[in-house]
Design a protein around this motif. Structure first.
Motif, PDB file in Angstrom:
ATOM      1  N   UNK A  69      65.126  64.164  46.702  1.00 34.63           N
ATOM      2  CA  UNK A  69      64.559  64.778  47.913  1.00 34.63           C
ATOM      3  C   UNK A  69      63.411  63.943  48.472  1.00 34.63           C
ATOM      4  N   UNK A  70      62.507  63.471  47.599  1.00 35.85           N
ATOM      5  CA  UNK A  70      61.374  62.671  48.091  1.00 35.85           C
ATOM      6  C   UNK A  70      61.853  61.343  48.676  1.00 35.85           C
TER       7      UNK A  70
ATOM      8  N   UNK B 135      62.907  57.866  53.551  1.00 35.37           N
ATOM      9  CA  UNK B 135      63.752  57.040  54.429  1.00 35.37           C
ATOM     10  C   UNK B 135      63.698  57.565  55.863  1.00 35.37           C
ATOM     11  N   UNK B 136      63.775  58.900  56.004  1.00 32.52           N
ATOM     12  CA  UNK B 136      63.821  59.487  57.340  1.00 32.52           C
ATOM     13  C   UNK B 136      62.495  59.300  58.079  1.00 32.52           C
ATOM     14  N   UNK B 137      61.389  59.527  57.382  1.00 37.66           N
ATOM     15  CA  UNK B 137      60.075  59.345  58.006  1.00 37.66           C
ATOM     16  C   UNK B 137      59.884  57.902  58.475  1.00 37.66           C
TER      17      UNK B 137
ATOM     18  N   UNK C 127      67.642  50.224  61.369  1.00 35.96           N
ATOM     19  CA  UNK C 127      68.766  51.155  61.334  1.00 35.96           C
ATOM     20  C   UNK C 127      69.105  51.623  59.923  1.00 35.96           C
ATOM     21  N   UNK C 128      68.977  50.721  58.933  1.00 35.79           N
ATOM     22  CA  UNK C 128      69.383  51.094  57.578  1.00 35.79           C
ATOM     23  C   UNK C 128      68.584  52.294  57.074  1.00 35.79           C
ATOM     24  N   UNK C 129      67.355  52.476  57.571  1.00 39.33           N
ATOM     25  CA  UNK C 129      66.536  53.593  57.088  1.00 39.33           C
ATOM     26  C   UNK C 129      67.226  54.930  57.367  1.00 39.33           C
ATOM     27  N   UNK C 130      67.886  55.042  58.531  1.00 40.74           N
ATOM     28  CA  UNK C 130      68.584  56.300  58.822  1.00 40.74           C
ATOM     29  C   UNK C 130      69.924  56.370  58.096  1.00 40.74           C
ATOM     30  N   UNK C 131      70.638  55.246  58.047  1.00 42.20           N
ATOM     31  CA  UNK C 131      71.872  55.216  57.255  1.00 42.20           C
ATOM     32  C   UNK C 131      71.560  55.572  55.802  1.00 42.20           C
ATOM     33  N   UNK C 132      70.511  54.965  55.253  1.00 44.42           N
ATOM     34  CA  UNK C 132      70.108  55.255  53.872  1.00 44.42           C
ATOM     35  C   UNK C 132      69.734  56.713  53.686  1.00 44.42           C
ATOM     36  N   UNK C 133      69.076  57.287  54.683  1.00 43.88           N
ATOM     37  CA  UNK C 133      68.709  58.706  54.624  1.00 43.88           C
ATOM     38  C   UNK C 133      69.947  59.584  54.522  1.00 43.88           C
ATOM     39  N   UNK C 134      70.940  59.312  55.366  1.00 37.14           N
ATOM     40  CA  UNK C 134      72.133  60.158  55.384  1.00 37.14           C
ATOM     41  C   UNK C 134      72.980  59.975  54.127  1.00 37.14           C
ATOM     42  N   UNK C 135      73.100  58.753  53.639  1.00 34.26           N
ATOM     43  CA  UNK C 135      73.847  58.520  52.399  1.00 34.26           C
ATOM     44  C   UNK C 135      73.096  59.158  51.222  1.00 34.26           C
TER      45      UNK C 135
ATOM     46  N   UNK D  31      70.663  66.895  63.997  1.00 36.08           N
ATOM     47  CA  UNK D  31      70.912  67.759  62.842  1.00 36.08           C
ATOM     48  C   UNK D  31      69.894  67.459  61.731  1.00 36.08           C
ATOM     49  N   UNK D  32      69.654  66.177  61.463  1.00 38.15           N
ATOM     50  CA  UNK D  32      68.722  65.793  60.391  1.00 38.15           C
ATOM     51  C   UNK D  32      67.310  66.290  60.688  1.00 38.15           C
ATOM     52  N   UNK D  33      66.912  66.238  61.949  1.00 34.78           N
ATOM     53  CA  UNK D  33      65.567  66.703  62.310  1.00 34.78           C
ATOM     54  C   UNK D  33      65.427  68.216  62.132  1.00 34.78           C
ATOM     55  N   UNK D  34      66.514  68.943  62.355  1.00 30.68           N
ATOM     56  CA  UNK D  34      66.463  70.406  62.299  1.00 30.68           C
ATOM     57  C   UNK D  34      66.728  70.966  60.904  1.00 30.68           C
TER      58      UNK D  34
END
Length: 374
Positions: free
Chosen positions: A50-51, A56-58, A67-75, A260-263
Motif C-alpha cells: 500500500x505504501x 508511485x501515484x504521488x 509515465x512509468x510512475x503511473x504504470x507502476x502504480x496501477x501494476x 478512478x485512481x484519484x477517487x
C-alpha cells in the motif's frame, strides 16, 4: 550529449564491453547528504504494497512526464490484489497455508525489490529538476543499472517520455530476473511447484485497470491484459510494453483510469473497484460447502459477495534482506525491444470473468474430493 537514439546505442555498446560499475569516485558533502535523504525516504515508503503503490501515484501527480510512475502504480495495485486474494474467499480453500505464504513471499519480495531500485531514480530526477542540473551520477551509488543512467540522460536531453517509460519496463524486469525469477529459493518454493503451474493454468496473471465510466453509481469498467508466461523475461518485457501502450496511447483510457485512481485510494481489497462483487467483510459461513456465486462477473441471486480483505488485515509488514548486488546490463541488444511491435486491444473482461468461474469450479472440485476421502 545524448540527444538521439544512435547516441544511446553508441554509449551502451561501450558500457557493455566494460561489464562493471567501475570505481565509485568520492562524493561532495552535499551529495552524501542527498544520498542519505533519498535512502531514508525510500526505506520509509517501502514498508508494504500500500505504501509503495501510493508513493508511485504521488510522484506521478507531481511529475506526470514520468509515465512509468503511473504504470507502476496501477501494476502495483494488481500485485496488492493478488496478495490479498491469497487470504480471500477462494484461494484460502485451494492453497495450503504454506503455499499462501510462499506465494506472498514471491510477490512481496518482487514488489520490494522494484521499489528500492526505482524510487531513488525518481527522487534523483526530482532533485535534478529542482536544481536545474542533472544529477544522474548519483544513480550508481544506489546500484541502479548503468543502462538506466544512460536512459535518464537521454530523457533529460530529448524529453522522450515513451522511451524512458519503456526503458524502465526493461530495467525493472531484467533487475528481477536473477534476484527473483531465477532465484533457487523461489524456484523451489514457488515457481517450480505444482501450485504455481495451477496458478498459471487458471490465468491468475490478469492485470486489470479499472476505469471510470462517467457515472459514479456505475461499477468501474475494466481494461488490461493477461501475461501468459510469468517466468519468461522476454514475455514480461513485451507485456509491460503492451500495458504502457494501453495506458498512454489512448487519451480516453488514461483519463478514465487516472480519474478512478484519484477517487479510490488503494487498500488491497478488490472491493476498491467492484463493491458489487467483493466485500472487505466476510459474509459467508466458514464451514459451509462452497456453492457457485458468480456468473459473468455478476452475483447469482441471493449469493454473498466474495471476501477480499484489505492488505493491512491480510499480511503483516515483512522485513527484507538487502538486495543482491550486480548490474544486469551486459548486452546493448536489449535496445531491440524498443522496435518490437505489440498489439493492444485491452479486452480483459471476458477472460477475467472466466477466471473467477474457473477458480470457483476448482474450489468445488477440491471440496468434493475431500468429502469422498472422508
Amino acid at each position: 550529449m545524448l540527444n538521439s537514439f544512435s547516441d544511446v546505442k553508441k554509449e551502451l555498446k561501450k558500457k557493455a564491453k566494460k561489464k562493471a560499475f567501475g570505481h565509485l569516485p568520492d562524493l561532495l558533502e552535499k551529495d552524501k547528504r542527498w544520498i542519505y535523504l533519498i535512502k531514508e525516504q525510500t526505506r520509509q515508503l517501502n514498508q508494504n504494497n500500500v505504501t509503495r503503490t501510493q508513493a508511485y501515484f504521488q510522484f506521478y501527480l507531481q511529475r506526470p512526464e514520468i509515465h512509468w510512475a503511473f504504470l507502476g502504480h496501477m501494476v502495483s495495485r494488481n500485485v496488492g490484489w493478488n496478495m490479498t486474494d491469497l487470504k480471500g474467499e477462494l484461494l484460502t480453500k485451494l492453497l495450503s497455508d504454506r503455499d499462501q505464504k510462499d506465494f506472498f513471499s514471491l510477490l512481496e519480495r518482487g514488489s520490494w525489490l522494484i521499489f528500492q531500485d526505482v524510487y531513488p531514480q525518481f527522487l534523483i530526477y526530482d532533485l535534478s529538476v529542482r536544481g536545474r542540473k542533472e544529477m544522474f551520477h548519483l544513480l550508481r551509488y544506489f546500484h541502479v543499472s548503468t543502462f538506466m543512467e544512460t536512459m535518464w540522460r537521454y530523457f533529460w536531453n530529448s524529453g522522450d517520455q515513451a522511451a524512458l517509460a519503456f526503458a524502465m519496463v526493461i530495467n525493472e524486469q531484467s533487475y528481477l530476473e536473477k534476484r527473483l525469477i531465477q532465484n533457487q529459493h523461489y524456484k523451489k518454493t514457488v515457481t517450480g511447484t505444482v501450485s504455481f503451474k495451477m496458478h498459471d493454468f487458471l490465468n491468475f496473471n490478469n492485470i486489470i485497470f479499472p476505469c471510470c465510466t462517467g457515472d459514479k453509481r456505475e461499477k468501474a469498467s475494466l481494461t488490461g491484459g493477461t501475461l501468459r508466461y510469468f517466468t519468461s523475461l522476454h514475455e514480461r518485457i513485451l507485456f509491460g510494453k503492451k500495458l504502457y501502450s494501453l495506458l498512454f496511447q489512448q487519451e480516453r483510457i488514461l483519463a478514465g483510469v487516472l480519474k478512478w485512481a484519484q477517487e479510490h485510494p488503494h487498500t488491497g481489497s478488490r472491493k476498491d473497484y467492484w463493491p458489487h462483487l467483493f466485500n472487505d467483510i466476510n459474509e459467508s459461513f466458514p464451514r459451509s460447502l462452497y456453492k457457485r456465486r458468480v456468473k459473468n462477473c455478476v452475483l447469482r441471486k441471493g449469493a454473498e459477495r466474495l471476501y477480499s480483505p484489505p492488505l493491512k488485515y491480510a499480511w503483516p509488514d515483512t522485513p527484507h534482506e538487502k538486495a543482491e548486488s550486480g548490474d544486469w546490463f551486459e548486452d546493448w541488444h536489449v535496445l531491440d525491444y524498443f522496435h518490437k511491435e505489440v498489439s493492444v486491444d485491452g479486452g480483459i473482461l471476458t477472460n477475467y470473468c472466466k477466471t473467477i468461474e474457473k477458480i470457483e469450479l476448482a474450489v468445488m472440485a477440491k471440496e468434493t474430493i475431500l468429502l469422498r476421502e472422508e
